[in-house]
Design a protein around this motif. Sequence first.
Motif, PDB file in Angstrom:
ATOM      1  N   PHE A 176      -1.294 -33.059  49.098  1.00 48.82           N
ATOM      2  CA  PHE A 176      -1.905 -34.017  50.019  1.00 48.82           C
ATOM      3  C   PHE A 176      -1.696 -35.462  49.573  1.00 48.82           C
ATOM      4  CE2 PHE A 176      -4.168 -30.024  50.386  1.00 48.82           C
ATOM      5  CZ  PHE A 176      -4.206 -29.833  51.762  1.00 48.82           C
ATOM      6  N   GLN A 177      -0.945 -35.657  48.491  1.00 47.64           N
ATOM      7  CA  GLN A 177      -0.664 -37.006  48.008  1.00 47.64           C
ATOM      8  C   GLN A 177       0.808 -37.373  48.116  1.00 47.64           C
ATOM      9  OE1 GLN A 177      -2.105 -37.107  43.977  1.00 47.64           O
ATOM     10  NE2 GLN A 177      -4.208 -36.595  44.549  1.00 47.64           N
ATOM     11  N   ARG A 178       1.646 -36.428  48.489  1.00 44.41           N
ATOM     12  CA  ARG A 178       3.084 -36.657  48.570  1.00 44.41           C
ATOM     13  C   ARG A 178       3.597 -36.260  49.949  1.00 44.41           C
ATOM     14  NH1 ARG A 178       1.780 -38.857  44.604  1.00 44.41           N
ATOM     15  NH2 ARG A 178       2.647 -38.687  42.483  1.00 44.41           N
ATOM     16  N   VAL A 179       4.805 -36.706  50.230  1.00 47.40           N
ATOM     17  CA  VAL A 179       5.491 -36.284  51.446  1.00 47.40           C
ATOM     18  C   VAL A 179       6.041 -34.880  51.219  1.00 47.40           C
ATOM     19  CG1 VAL A 179       7.386 -36.779  53.027  1.00 47.40           C
ATOM     20  CG2 VAL A 179       6.074 -38.660  52.021  1.00 47.40           C
ATOM     21  N   VAL A 180       5.750 -33.967  52.133  1.00 46.63           N
ATOM     22  CA  VAL A 180       6.190 -32.580  52.008  1.00 46.63           C
ATOM     23  C   VAL A 180       7.179 -32.284  53.126  1.00 46.63           C
ATOM     24  CG1 VAL A 180       5.496 -30.156  51.989  1.00 46.63           C
ATOM     25  CG2 VAL A 180       4.007 -31.887  50.961  1.00 46.63           C
TER      26      VAL A 180
END
Length: 204
Positions: A176-180
């Motif tokens: 939820f803190q990075r681009v996936v």
Amino acid sequence: MRAPLTAYLPDWTHEWLDSIVLLGQVLFIILIALLLQRSLRRIILKAGEHYDLPRNLVRPAILFTRWTIVISASLLVLGRLGVSGTVLWTALTGFTAVAAVAFFAAWSVLSNLFCAILIFTARPLRLGDHVEILDTAEKPGARGEVVDINLLYITLEDSTAQQPGVLLQIPNSLIFQRVVRRWKGGPPRAIPHVHDAADPAAVE
């Protein structure tokens, strides 16, 4: 309340009446606690089956409700046994303070647990998906197939490693803190570069 009861009971029970009433109250509290614990356990299990939640998420929820009921029932029983309310309040506030300190000390672990609940419910990714965890949308990051999801981290089988079987463990909070970048149903296809497509030798 005691006078009406003594009128209907034998004389030998008068001395034990207070103890009998106290014992009945304690047994009643324990019975209600057991019934409540079993009812909540069934509700949690049915919710887990309905929403297809993993067992490693359902079991902690059952344990949490069980210990909450046990602690609450124990406080009620101690109160009926004559333990001072001040003592109970002091013990409760002390326990709460210790729990708060432990909560902040284990914040990283608890954040992963909370993110695991979001992953299992919101399902931003699933087992078998091929994902890439990016620092930004332009830089490459960890990439592979999702082979396991637990309460602390997600395990990827690295698709960029030269040898098969290399595993990457990504903390749940990082999802939820990075681009996936996510591919469903299979690994992503290699996209040819522009200069390769324009090369006549590559076309042949």
